[in-house]
Design an enzyme around this catalytic site. Structure first.
Site, PDB file in Angstrom:
ATOM      1  N   GLY A 120       6.101  -4.690  -4.798  1.00 28.94           N
ATOM      2  CA  GLY A 120       5.010  -3.775  -4.447  1.00 28.94           C
ATOM      3  C   GLY A 120       3.893  -4.492  -3.730  1.00 28.94           C
ATOM      4  N   ALA A 121       4.277  -5.402  -2.827  1.00 34.97           N
ATOM      5  CA  ALA A 121       3.260  -6.241  -2.176  1.00 34.97           C
ATOM      6  C   ALA A 121       2.844  -5.708  -0.814  1.00 34.97           C
ATOM      7  CB  ALA A 121       3.769  -7.672  -2.058  1.00 34.97           C
ATOM      8  N   SER A 122       3.111  -4.444  -0.527  1.00 30.48           N
ATOM      9  CA  SER A 122       2.739  -3.936   0.798  1.00 30.48           C
ATOM     10  C   SER A 122       1.301  -3.430   0.837  1.00 30.48           C
ATOM     11  CB  SER A 122       3.706  -2.823   1.229  1.00 30.48           C
ATOM     12  OG  SER A 122       3.641  -1.740   0.326  1.00 30.48           O
ATOM     13  N   ARG A 123       0.715  -3.178  -0.308  1.00 28.99           N
ATOM     14  CA  ARG A 123      -0.686  -2.714  -0.338  1.00 28.99           C
ATOM     15  C   ARG A 123      -1.257  -2.935  -1.733  1.00 28.99           C
ATOM     16  NH1 ARG A 123       2.319   2.322  -0.298  1.00 28.99           N
ATOM     17  NH2 ARG A 123       2.184   3.198  -2.389  1.00 28.99           N
ATOM     18  N   ASN A 174       5.005  -6.128 -10.071  1.00 26.89           N
ATOM     19  CA  ASN A 174       3.774  -5.388  -9.807  1.00 26.89           C
ATOM     20  C   ASN A 174       4.024  -3.948  -9.360  1.00 26.89           C
ATOM     21  OD1 ASN A 174       0.815  -5.099  -8.696  1.00 26.89           O
ATOM     22  ND2 ASN A 174       2.167  -4.750  -6.932  1.00 26.89           N
ATOM     23  N   SER A 177      -1.294  -2.663 -17.767  1.00 26.42           N
ATOM     24  CA  SER A 177      -2.525  -1.928 -17.520  1.00 26.42           C
ATOM     25  C   SER A 177      -3.247  -1.794 -18.853  1.00 26.42           C
ATOM     26  CB  SER A 177      -2.211  -0.536 -16.975  1.00 26.42           C
ATOM     27  OG  SER A 177      -3.368   0.286 -17.037  1.00 26.42           O
ATOM     28  N   TYR A 202       2.788   7.497 -18.056  1.00 22.87           N
ATOM     29  CA  TYR A 202       2.474   6.229 -17.402  1.00 22.87           C
ATOM     30  C   TYR A 202       2.136   5.164 -18.447  1.00 22.87           C
ATOM     31  CZ  TYR A 202      -0.338   2.898 -14.619  1.00 22.87           C
ATOM     32  OH  TYR A 202      -0.852   1.767 -14.041  1.00 22.87           O
ATOM     33  N   ALA A 203       1.329   5.562 -19.440  1.00 21.15           N
ATOM     34  CA  ALA A 203       0.930   4.629 -20.503  1.00 21.15           C
ATOM     35  C   ALA A 203       2.150   4.089 -21.238  1.00 21.15           C
ATOM     36  CB  ALA A 203      -0.012   5.331 -21.482  1.00 21.15           C
ATOM     37  N   LYS A 245       3.732   1.315 -19.316  1.00 20.74           N
ATOM     38  CA  LYS A 245       2.942   0.081 -19.269  1.00 20.74           C
ATOM     39  C   LYS A 245       2.956  -0.620 -20.631  1.00 20.74           C
ATOM     40  CE  LYS A 245       2.178  -0.042 -15.089  1.00 20.74           C
ATOM     41  NZ  LYS A 245       2.555  -1.230 -14.306  1.00 20.74           N
TER      42      LYS A 245
END
Ligand SMILES: NC(=O)c1ccc[n+]([C@@H]2O[C@H](COP(=O)([O-])OP(=O)(O)OC[C@H]3O[C@@H](n4cnc5c(N)ncnc54)[C@H](OP(=O)(O)O)[C@@H]3O)[C@@H](O)[C@H]2O)c1
Lengths: 248, 81
Positions: A12-15, A91, A143, A156-157, A160
């Site tokens: 996920g290193a594009s942004r 990430n 997170s 989502y939680a 994570k």
């Protein structure tokens, strides 16, 4: 750092945070392999900038991490192209939010697939390569939502929190082989993932933080660099929270 | 080196590195009695993937990890053709 650059895979290193991590690590002399589906404009610019300066290097490896069954081949090909992998930064993630009671099941599934299943399987194949080398560093991006509550982020939680449990047990499993496994837990960051947050919500987060501001992606990238570095050689199975004191 | 010999060679190397002693490696010996523990076996599979270019436990649909030394070797022999 020694002569041969250490390879670090950053997903996920594009942004957003991933790109900030990739930038920080290349500046520190690592050879970063950036995984994402598309080569964004900022990533293209970052690659060009790295080529101008004489630091580490930055490479783009296009891949859809939702395609879990293709992960073994991805790792095999990257190792063939780049050699041993020293580090892995899990990430990439999606941040779907909304009331659970009306969240579409396909969205829930996507959250679990991309945020939990995919990094676990990717880690499986990368950690094997590290095992063969007898060294390696893994950093999972969790997170603060993994241990504090936020309405609208239940699914989502869960993904994570899963990465936090994964971090601790894997640290025990592979520690003997010289592999450190840690997590970072960022607070709210201004990225595309949080662009849906209203100004009022953002203000509330800031008001609640001890430092009266948000942490930014560079703060988290510094923490990741630290965990990958020689100075963190005795740190494993831990969670480094970077949230400007939001959960203090 | 045959697949079997390669596996035996690598088993000896992993055992040495992990300070373990390998027992008799007959075909019907249980893998976990070979002298390597589960972590040692994981390292073995990772090394063999590099040496033989294959990981039979990812490509096969069989979800069970082999129990005996003989089955383990067979998995590689089958996987290579
Ligand atoms: N933003 C926050 O407030 C916050 C807070 C705490 C933790 N985090 C965590 O920080 C990490 C990064 O978040 P962010 O805010 O930087 O998110 P972001 O701006 O949405 O970036 C997500 C990255 O993941 C990649 N990605 C998404 N789906 C992918 C797929 N199927 N295959 C491959 N790559 C994929 C994206 O690239 P492509 O779209 O090109 O594939 C992008 O590079 C996540 O783990 C997130 O949970 C964020």
């Amino acid at each position: 750092m020694n002569d041969k650059p250490r390879n670090v895979l950053v997903t996920g290193a594009s942004r957003g945070l991933g790109l900030a991590i990739a930038r920080r690590l290349t500046a520190a002399g690592y050879r970063v392999i950036a995984v994402a589906r598309s080569k964004s404009k900022p990533l293209t610019e970052a690659i060009a900038a790295v080529e101008r300066d004489a630091h580490g290097s930055l490479h783009f490896a296009p891949f859809d991490l939702g395609k879990v069954e293709a992960i073994p081949d991805l790792v095999k090909n990257l190792r063939k192209e780049f050699g041993p992998l020293y580090g892995l930064v899990n990430n990439a993630a999606v941040g779907h939010d909304g009331a659970l009671a009306v969240m579409h099941n396909s969205r829930i599934e996507e959250l679990v697939r991309l945020n939990t299943l995919s990094p676990i399987v990717l880690t499986k194949y990368v950690v094997r390569a590290m095992m063969a080398e007898g060294a390696g560093r893994i950093v999972n991006v969790a997170s603060i939502i993994g241990f504090t509550g936020y309405s609208g982020l239940a699914a989502y939680a869960a993904t994570k929190a899963a990465m936090l449990g994964f971090t601790r047990s894997l640290a025990r499993e592979v520690g003997r082989l010289g592999i450190n496994v840690n997590a970072v837990a960022p607070g709210f960051l201004d990225t595309e993932m949080t662009h849906g947050l209203t100004g009022e919500q953002r203000e509330r987060v800031i008001r609640r933080s001890a430092l009266r501001r948000l942490a930014d992606v560079d703060d988290v990238a510094n923490a990741v660099e630290f965990l990958l570095g020689d100075q963190a050689r005795s740190i494993s199975g831990t969670v480094l929270t970077v949230d400007a004191g939001t959960t203090a | 080196m045959s697949i079997k010999l390669t596996i035996m060679d690598e088993m000896a190397r992993v055992a040495r590195e992990h300070g373990k002693t390998l027992g008799q490696l007959d075909d019907d010996v249980a893998l976990l009695d070979s002298g390597l523990d589960s972590l040692g076996l994981a390292v073995l599979v990772a090394r063999l993937e590099d040496r033989l270019g294959l990981d039979p436990f990812t490509t096969s649909d069989d979800v069970q990890f082999p129990v005996t030394v003989g089955d383990f070797v067979k998995a590689y022999e089958h996987g290579s053709h």
